[in-house]
Design a protein around this motif. Sequence first.
Motif, PDB file in Angstrom:
ATOM      1  N   PHE A  78      -6.785   9.446  -7.629  1.00 17.21           N
ATOM      2  CA  PHE A  78      -7.326   8.133  -7.281  1.00 17.21           C
ATOM      3  C   PHE A  78      -6.477   7.045  -7.918  1.00 17.21           C
ATOM      4  O   PHE A  78      -6.274   7.021  -9.130  1.00 17.21           O
ATOM      5  CB  PHE A  78      -8.774   8.017  -7.768  1.00 17.21           C
ATOM      6  CG  PHE A  78      -9.380   6.653  -7.598  1.00 17.21           C
ATOM      7  CD1 PHE A  78      -9.316   5.986  -6.381  1.00 17.21           C
ATOM      8  CD2 PHE A  78     -10.013   6.025  -8.664  1.00 17.21           C
ATOM      9  CE1 PHE A  78      -9.875   4.726  -6.223  1.00 17.21           C
ATOM     10  CE2 PHE A  78     -10.590   4.767  -8.513  1.00 17.21           C
ATOM     11  CZ  PHE A  78     -10.519   4.118  -7.294  1.00 17.21           C
ATOM     12  N   LEU A  79      -5.967   6.145  -7.095  1.00 16.79           N
ATOM     13  CA  LEU A  79      -5.245   4.964  -7.565  1.00 16.79           C
ATOM     14  C   LEU A  79      -6.224   3.789  -7.518  1.00 16.79           C
ATOM     15  O   LEU A  79      -6.573   3.327  -6.437  1.00 16.79           O
ATOM     16  CB  LEU A  79      -4.027   4.685  -6.679  1.00 16.79           C
ATOM     17  CG  LEU A  79      -3.195   3.443  -7.015  1.00 16.79           C
ATOM     18  CD1 LEU A  79      -2.636   3.535  -8.431  1.00 16.79           C
ATOM     19  CD2 LEU A  79      -2.056   3.261  -6.005  1.00 16.79           C
ATOM     20  N   PRO A  80      -6.700   3.308  -8.665  1.00 14.64           N
ATOM     21  CA  PRO A  80      -7.764   2.299  -8.679  1.00 14.64           C
ATOM     22  C   PRO A  80      -7.267   0.890  -8.387  1.00 14.64           C
ATOM     23  O   PRO A  80      -7.307   0.003  -9.234  1.00 14.64           O
ATOM     24  CB  PRO A  80      -8.322   2.423 -10.105  1.00 14.64           C
ATOM     25  CG  PRO A  80      -7.156   2.866 -10.917  1.00 14.64           C
ATOM     26  CD  PRO A  80      -6.338   3.763 -10.029  1.00 14.64           C
ATOM     27  N   GLU A  81      -6.814   0.707  -7.169  1.00 13.17           N
ATOM     28  CA  GLU A  81      -6.321  -0.594  -6.731  1.00 13.17           C
ATOM     29  C   GLU A  81      -6.698  -0.788  -5.265  1.00 13.17           C
ATOM     30  O   GLU A  81      -6.625   0.154  -4.475  1.00 13.17           O
ATOM     31  CB  GLU A  81      -4.807  -0.687  -6.917  1.00 13.17           C
ATOM     32  CG  GLU A  81      -4.230  -2.047  -6.619  1.00 13.17           C
ATOM     33  CD  GLU A  81      -2.779  -2.195  -7.028  1.00 13.17           C
ATOM     34  OE1 GLU A  81      -2.138  -3.177  -6.616  1.00 13.17           O
ATOM     35  OE2 GLU A  81      -2.282  -1.307  -7.756  1.00 13.17           O
TER      36      GLU A  81
ATOM     37  N   LEU B  75      -5.955  -1.464  -1.802  1.00 13.19           N
ATOM     38  CA  LEU B  75      -4.743  -1.465  -0.985  1.00 13.19           C
ATOM     39  C   LEU B  75      -5.019  -1.324   0.511  1.00 13.19           C
ATOM     40  O   LEU B  75      -4.119  -1.531   1.320  1.00 13.19           O
ATOM     41  CB  LEU B  75      -3.809  -0.327  -1.428  1.00 13.19           C
ATOM     42  CG  LEU B  75      -3.272  -0.410  -2.858  1.00 13.19           C
ATOM     43  CD1 LEU B  75      -2.501   0.857  -3.202  1.00 13.19           C
ATOM     44  CD2 LEU B  75      -2.384  -1.645  -3.039  1.00 13.19           C
TER      45      LEU B  75
ATOM     46  N   TYR C  46      -5.371   8.569  -2.979  1.00 17.67           N
ATOM     47  CA  TYR C  46      -6.148   7.585  -2.238  1.00 17.67           C
ATOM     48  C   TYR C  46      -6.423   6.405  -3.161  1.00 17.67           C
ATOM     49  O   TYR C  46      -6.271   6.503  -4.388  1.00 17.67           O
ATOM     50  CB  TYR C  46      -7.465   8.182  -1.724  1.00 17.67           C
ATOM     51  CG  TYR C  46      -8.378   8.700  -2.811  1.00 17.67           C
ATOM     52  CD1 TYR C  46      -9.420   7.927  -3.324  1.00 17.67           C
ATOM     53  CD2 TYR C  46      -8.196   9.977  -3.346  1.00 17.67           C
ATOM     54  CE1 TYR C  46     -10.256   8.407  -4.326  1.00 17.67           C
ATOM     55  CE2 TYR C  46      -9.027  10.458  -4.338  1.00 17.67           C
ATOM     56  CZ  TYR C  46     -10.047   9.675  -4.835  1.00 17.67           C
ATOM     57  OH  TYR C  46     -10.862  10.146  -5.831  1.00 17.67           O
ATOM     58  N   CYS C  47      -6.829   5.290  -2.581  1.00 16.87           N
ATOM     59  CA  CYS C  47      -7.022   4.066  -3.355  1.00 16.87           C
ATOM     60  C   CYS C  47      -8.425   3.504  -3.095  1.00 16.87           C
ATOM     61  O   CYS C  47      -9.210   4.066  -2.340  1.00 16.87           O
ATOM     62  CB  CYS C  47      -5.964   3.026  -2.989  1.00 16.87           C
ATOM     63  SG  CYS C  47      -6.075   2.485  -1.263  1.00 16.87           S
ATOM     64  N   GLN C  48      -8.697   2.386  -3.717  1.00 15.62           N
ATOM     65  CA  GLN C  48      -9.920   1.658  -3.411  1.00 15.62           C
ATOM     66  C   GLN C  48      -9.733   0.901  -2.107  1.00 15.62           C
ATOM     67  O   GLN C  48      -8.613   0.475  -1.783  1.00 15.62           O
ATOM     68  CB  GLN C  48     -10.268   0.690  -4.540  1.00 15.62           C
ATOM     69  CG  GLN C  48     -11.605  -0.014  -4.391  1.00 15.62           C
ATOM     70  CD  GLN C  48     -12.769   0.962  -4.341  1.00 15.62           C
ATOM     71  OE1 GLN C  48     -13.145   1.408  -3.251  1.00 15.62           O
ATOM     72  NE2 GLN C  48     -13.312   1.322  -5.501  1.00 15.62           N
TER      73      GLN C  48
ATOM     74  N   LYS D  88       3.020   1.762  -3.289  1.00  9.67           N
ATOM     75  CA  LYS D  88       2.258   2.117  -4.494  1.00  9.67           C
ATOM     76  C   LYS D  88       1.650   3.503  -4.385  1.00  9.67           C
ATOM     77  O   LYS D  88       1.632   4.265  -5.362  1.00  9.67           O
ATOM     78  CB  LYS D  88       1.193   1.062  -4.751  1.00  9.67           C
ATOM     79  CG  LYS D  88       1.771  -0.279  -5.195  1.00  9.67           C
ATOM     80  CD  LYS D  88       0.681  -1.294  -5.522  1.00  9.67           C
ATOM     81  CE  LYS D  88       1.294  -2.577  -6.058  1.00  9.67           C
ATOM     82  NZ  LYS D  88       0.267  -3.589  -6.411  1.00  9.67           N
ATOM     83  N   LEU D  89       1.149   3.849  -3.223  1.00 13.99           N
ATOM     84  CA  LEU D  89       0.590   5.185  -3.047  1.00 13.99           C
ATOM     85  C   LEU D  89       1.681   6.255  -3.156  1.00 13.99           C
ATOM     86  O   LEU D  89       1.475   7.307  -3.781  1.00 13.99           O
ATOM     87  CB  LEU D  89      -0.118   5.289  -1.696  1.00 13.99           C
ATOM     88  CG  LEU D  89      -1.435   4.520  -1.575  1.00 13.99           C
ATOM     89  CD1 LEU D  89      -1.875   4.458  -0.118  1.00 13.99           C
ATOM     90  CD2 LEU D  89      -2.529   5.156  -2.432  1.00 13.99           C
TER      91      LEU D  89
ATOM     92  N   CYS E  21       2.669   6.713  -6.783  1.00  8.71           N
ATOM     93  CA  CYS E  21       1.633   7.464  -7.492  1.00  8.71           C
ATOM     94  C   CYS E  21       1.706   8.949  -7.146  1.00  8.71           C
ATOM     95  O   CYS E  21       1.595   9.817  -8.031  1.00  8.71           O
ATOM     96  CB  CYS E  21       0.263   6.891  -7.162  1.00  8.71           C
ATOM     97  SG  CYS E  21      -1.118   7.670  -8.020  1.00  8.71           S
TER      98      CYS E  21
ATOM     99  N   ALA F 199       0.813  -1.219   0.000  1.00  3.50           N
ATOM    100  CA  ALA F 199       0.000   0.000   0.000  1.00  3.50           C
ATOM    101  C   ALA F 199       0.846   1.268   0.000  1.00  3.50           C
ATOM    102  O   ALA F 199       0.675   2.145  -0.856  1.00  3.50           O
ATOM    103  CB  ALA F 199      -0.954  -0.011   1.198  1.00  3.50           C
TER     104      ALA F 199
END
Length: 261
Positions: free
Chosen positions: A216-219, A221, A145-147, A131-132, A135, A128
């Motif tokens: 928005f990071l569409p993953e 996490l 932010y992510c899903q 990757k954040l 990004c 998490a």
Amino acid sequence: MLDKAWNPKPEILFSYSADDLRDNPSHVSVIVTNYNYEKYVIECLNSISNQSHQRLSLVVIDDDSRKDLSVEKILEWMDKNKNRFLSIKLLKNISNQGPSASRNTAIEHCPSETIFIMDADNTIMATAIAKLYDCLRRSDAQGVYCQIVEFGDRNQLGSADLWDVERMYRNNYVDIMAMMKKTAWAQVGGFSHIEEGWEDYDFWLKFIDQGIDMVFLPEILCRYRVHGVSRTSTEAHKSHYDLEIIMKYRHPGQPKVEEYK
């Protein structure tokens, strides 16, 4: 609806840091708020320790827990795991302050310019933070932010989606488990106390008020625990109508969408 006028300095129950915290551009501080979450906090802390991102600091703030032994559990865990982090600290409010003041206090104590916020009853996937951060580094935004996925009393995919000004003014779909630059938090004046809840929604609307962009990071996490003693379950739901009025009062002027393109 503002921060509580009384905000005494917290006790520092545990503190450890490496010899030199400077010159770490990828340094990220994880902020954790705890309030009687003995049952969940170690799982939360383990998920942070297990991050693939190496340059981490950890600041945990306890909001005067009195119903369990969560503080003792956190102290024991920190003593065993302190060498994993560039710095690690446990703060304790001497009286209950609520989540907004607690988060503000913890962020003031974090040593990095990049922060990630979460509550002690939630967890994050091992990749998490990495990757954040990647990004955030590659974007021009002030936060990312992510899903999320909900677990516990309810198991389902979260509702996170692209950052959309008009849609955010209708309802909140961005969880507070997000990464941001500390300068963005400071620009909006930090979190504001709202008695019945929705401080997170208010925080994001202040980003919009200030023209601060999020990505928005569409993953998936982050994992959001749904349980009967969470503040969302005990306070926010029953005060939904009042909170809608409060949000309209605090953020009366919806900006033009063109301003954010």
